[in-house]
Design a protein around this motif. Structure first.
Motif, PDB file in Angstrom:
ATOM      1  N   ALA A 255       0.832  -1.208   0.000  1.00 44.78           N
ATOM      2  CA  ALA A 255       0.000   0.000   0.000  1.00 44.78           C
ATOM      3  C   ALA A 255       0.864   1.254   0.000  1.00 44.78           C
ATOM      4  O   ALA A 255       0.573   2.229  -0.722  1.00 44.78           O
ATOM      5  N   ALA A 256       1.948   1.255   0.786  1.00 45.33           N
ATOM      6  CA  ALA A 256       2.868   2.387   0.776  1.00 45.33           C
ATOM      7  C   ALA A 256       3.511   2.539  -0.599  1.00 45.33           C
ATOM      8  O   ALA A 256       3.713   3.660  -1.094  1.00 45.33           O
ATOM      9  N   GLY A 257       3.824   1.402  -1.228  1.00 43.36           N
ATOM     10  CA  GLY A 257       4.382   1.441  -2.576  1.00 43.36           C
ATOM     11  C   GLY A 257       3.414   2.033  -3.581  1.00 43.36           C
ATOM     12  O   GLY A 257       3.813   2.747  -4.516  1.00 43.36           O
ATOM     13  N   GLU A 258       2.115   1.770  -3.394  1.00 45.82           N
ATOM     14  CA  GLU A 258       1.115   2.368  -4.279  1.00 45.82           C
ATOM     15  C   GLU A 258       1.098   3.885  -4.124  1.00 45.82           C
ATOM     16  O   GLU A 258       0.911   4.622  -5.098  1.00 45.82           O
ATOM     17  N   CYS A 365      17.477  -1.170  -6.938  1.00 44.81           N
ATOM     18  CA  CYS A 365      16.734   0.010  -7.362  1.00 44.81           C
ATOM     19  C   CYS A 365      15.857  -0.400  -8.540  1.00 44.81           C
ATOM     20  O   CYS A 365      16.335  -1.065  -9.481  1.00 44.81           O
ATOM     21  N   VAL A 366      14.587  -0.038  -8.473  1.00 45.56           N
ATOM     22  CA  VAL A 366      13.639  -0.456  -9.505  1.00 45.56           C
ATOM     23  C   VAL A 366      12.872   0.759 -10.017  1.00 45.56           C
ATOM     24  O   VAL A 366      12.836   1.808  -9.355  1.00 45.56           O
ATOM     25  N   PRO A 367      12.244   0.646 -11.192  1.00 43.40           N
ATOM     26  CA  PRO A 367      11.399   1.745 -11.660  1.00 43.40           C
ATOM     27  C   PRO A 367      10.307   2.055 -10.636  1.00 43.40           C
ATOM     28  O   PRO A 367       9.794   1.157  -9.962  1.00 43.40           O
ATOM     29  N   VAL A 374       7.470  -5.095  -6.354  1.00 41.12           N
ATOM     30  CA  VAL A 374       8.731  -5.627  -5.835  1.00 41.12           C
ATOM     31  C   VAL A 374       8.703  -5.682  -4.313  1.00 41.12           C
ATOM     32  O   VAL A 374       9.191  -6.646  -3.710  1.00 41.12           O
ATOM     33  N   LEU A 375       8.100  -4.682  -3.666  1.00 39.75           N
ATOM     34  CA  LEU A 375       7.954  -4.749  -2.213  1.00 39.75           C
ATOM     35  C   LEU A 375       7.107  -5.961  -1.817  1.00 39.75           C
ATOM     36  O   LEU A 375       7.398  -6.648  -0.833  1.00 39.75           O
ATOM     37  N   GLY A 376       6.060  -6.227  -2.589  1.00 35.20           N
ATOM     38  CA  GLY A 376       5.245  -7.410  -2.318  1.00 35.20           C
ATOM     39  C   GLY A 376       6.037  -8.691  -2.497  1.00 35.20           C
ATOM     40  O   GLY A 376       5.900  -9.636  -1.704  1.00 35.20           O
ATOM     41  N   ALA A 430      14.155  -8.595 -12.818  1.00 36.09           N
ATOM     42  CA  ALA A 430      12.967  -8.954 -13.589  1.00 36.09           C
ATOM     43  C   ALA A 430      12.030  -7.763 -13.760  1.00 36.09           C
ATOM     44  O   ALA A 430      11.289  -7.674 -14.747  1.00 36.09           O
ATOM     45  N   ALA A 431      12.078  -6.837 -12.800  1.00 41.03           N
ATOM     46  CA  ALA A 431      11.233  -5.644 -12.862  1.00 41.03           C
ATOM     47  C   ALA A 431      11.888  -4.507 -13.648  1.00 41.03           C
ATOM     48  O   ALA A 431      11.342  -3.402 -13.703  1.00 41.03           O
ATOM     49  N   GLY A 432      13.045  -4.765 -14.249  1.00 39.69           N
ATOM     50  CA  GLY A 432      13.746  -3.724 -14.997  1.00 39.69           C
ATOM     51  C   GLY A 432      14.643  -2.867 -14.138  1.00 39.69           C
ATOM     52  O   GLY A 432      15.000  -1.750 -14.530  1.00 39.69           O
ATOM     53  N   GLY A 433      15.037  -3.385 -12.961  1.00 41.06           N
ATOM     54  CA  GLY A 433      15.854  -2.627 -12.034  1.00 41.06           C
ATOM     55  C   GLY A 433      17.327  -2.950 -12.123  1.00 41.06           C
ATOM     56  O   GLY A 433      17.804  -3.570 -13.081  1.00 41.06           O
ATOM     57  N   THR A 434      18.058  -2.534 -11.091  1.00 37.03           N
ATOM     58  CA  THR A 434      19.498  -2.723 -11.041  1.00 37.03           C
ATOM     59  C   THR A 434      19.887  -3.308  -9.682  1.00 37.03           C
ATOM     60  O   THR A 434      19.148  -3.150  -8.697  1.00 37.03           O
TER      61      THR A 434
END
Length: 480
Positions: A255-258, A365-367, A374-376, A430-434
């Protein structure tokens, strides 16, 4: 009966090799002692042992042959040249606050500490720059330039202890970087002792400049593998204006990520947007007795330093984003002391959690759009491997710091933590991060780096290393 063991040719060869190595080491120490001013060479084993590693949990390290506490560029050059002559590895170290193993000693190396190179050499209010030695502590620099009405933005959570040299080595970020950028964005130039012992100046002092390759940018984030930074020219900004603080409580990290995603979608660029979960707040409370609320599962802290009515409107927009994402409570802070306490808790989270047991620190670090998912996934990984993962994050730019905590001496928990560490990297990629947003590759992220960039880019990076450190003595085994 007396038994006599004959010395085989192999044993004799090994003995001769060991003797030669010991002699070479003794010669190097003697050479350094003669070349350096009194008090700079440390070869006492007990003192040298304290320089073996940084704060990265479970990253391997060796025992240094000697430690040099350099005070000048001439000292650094003397050490580099001596190590070159003897073929001895050289590991440069700042305050030792790193979290990736980048400053860990190699067996039999010389550790070059820049902790005594603490001079602020120049502050230029007109050009808004300063020139510093690498051992200047980040917060000390900020306090110094504030006297000129100026501000140095990069502010890692370790800013009360970490040095500018270490910040340059890892391209450190911090709370402010969501709006103002990371260390590389503020490095105009530097003085470097190369892997061949030359002293060179890179970069510029002007506001603009594109002469040749950006070797300054290349050095930032290279973790002491391409040269030893002995002086840094930094860009400064005018002193910042007061900030408005918005806080929100959420029932889950998702929820915080949203809310973080909503801030990005609204086009808001906060001056800070930090996530702290209940594990972190409880640990800080237990340590510092700050009386912080632990009723919420997650706290999101936003700030804006935009001036005037626009800043007021931006703070209201942040609050609206928090509320629309399902905050159980959200408000603009009218109590500066309370707001500062919340951000202080964010900075204290890591050392507070260390009191519970070994902490394996992630730095993916992710988009921004991928932050909730990713937090989930991190929560799922914690459950799958039966490990405690506390979450802090520079959420506004997608830089997540899951902290995997294990009981002291629990080897099965350690193994599960390391599996979780690897799976978080997989999820980020997988999420396009680093694999690393600000802590550096060091030792812990080398496999992840290879997965992220692929063989061709790894070959390019190794070619750069070979060109600038042909003898391979500078921080070997790190990064590439």
């Amino acid at each position: 009966m007396t038994t006599t063991t004959a010395t085989t040719p192999a044993t004799a060869t090994t003995t001769a090799s060991t003797t030669a190595s010991t002699t070479a080491s003794t010669t190097l120490v003697d050479e350094l002692r003669a070349a350096l001013p009194d008090g700079q060479l440390v070869d006492d084993p007990q003192i040298a042992a304290s320089y073996r590693h940084d704060e990265a949990e479970w990253a391997p390290y060796g025992t240094p042959l000697a430690v040099v506490r350099a005070r000048s560029t001439a000292d650094v050059r003397a050490v580099v040249l001596a190590c070159l002559r003897h073929g001895v590895p050289l590991v440069t170290r700042g305050a030792g606050t790193g979290l990736s193993g980048g400053a860990n000693a190699v067996e039999g190396c010389v550790v070059l500490s820049t902790e005594q190179m603490t001079a602020v050499l120049e502050v230029d209010p007109v050009e808004r720059l300063c020139v510093v030695q690498p051992g200047v502590v980040n917060d000390d620099l900020r306090a110094h330039v504030a006297g000129f009405g100026l501000w140095y933005p990069p502010d890692p959570a370790s800013s009360p202890w970490s040095t500018i040299g270490g910040n340059v080595a890892t391209n450190a970020g911090g709370l402010c970087c969501v709006k103002y950028g990371v260390t590389r964005d503020f490095v105009l130039g530097m003085e470097v002792v190369t892997g061949t012992g030359e002293v060179v100046r890179l970069g510029r002092r002007t506001a603009k400049g594109v002469a040749g390759y950006d070797l300054t940018g290349l050095m930032v984030g290279s973790e002491g593998t391409l040269g030893v930074v002995t002086e840094v020219t930094l860009r400064l900004r005018p002193a910042r204006l007061p900030e408005h603080t918005v806080a929100g409580y959420f029932d889950s990290v998702v929820a915080a990520g949203e809310a973080v995603r909503a801030v990005g979608a609204a086009g808001i660029t906060p001056s800070a947007l930090e996530l702290v979960d209940r594990h972190c707040l409880a640990a800080v409370d237990a340590w510092k007795n700050m009386g912080l609320s632990t009723e919420a599962q997650v706290v999101l802290l936003g700030r804006t330093d935009t001036p005037g009515a626009a800043g007021e409107a931006e703070a209201d927009a942040l609050l609206a984003c928090f509320e629309s994402a399902g905050a159980t409570w959200a408000a603009r802070s009218t109590d500066q002391e309370e707001a500062d306490a919340l951000f202080a808790a964010r900075r204290l989270a890591y050392p507070a959690l260390e009191r519970l047991g070994p902490v394996l620190t992630e730095d993916v670090c992710v988009p921004i759009a991928a932050v909730p998912a990713v937090l989930g996934r991190i929560e799922e990984i914690a459950a799958e491997h039966d490990v405690l993962i506390a979450n802090i994050a520079h959420a506004g730019d997608g830089n997540l710091h899951p902290l995997i905590i294990t009981p002291p001496g629990d080897e099965p928990a350690r193994a599960r933590a390391q599996l979780a560490f690897d799976e978080i990297i997989v999820a980020a990629l997988a999420a396009g991060g680093t694999v690393t947003g600000e802590h550096g590759v060091g030792l812990l992220k080398r496999p992840g780096l290879a997965d992220e960039v692929g063989p061709a880019v790894m070959a390019m990076q190794r070619a750069v290393k070979q060109a600038l450190d042909p003898a391979g003595i500078l921080n070997p085994g790190k990064v590439v």
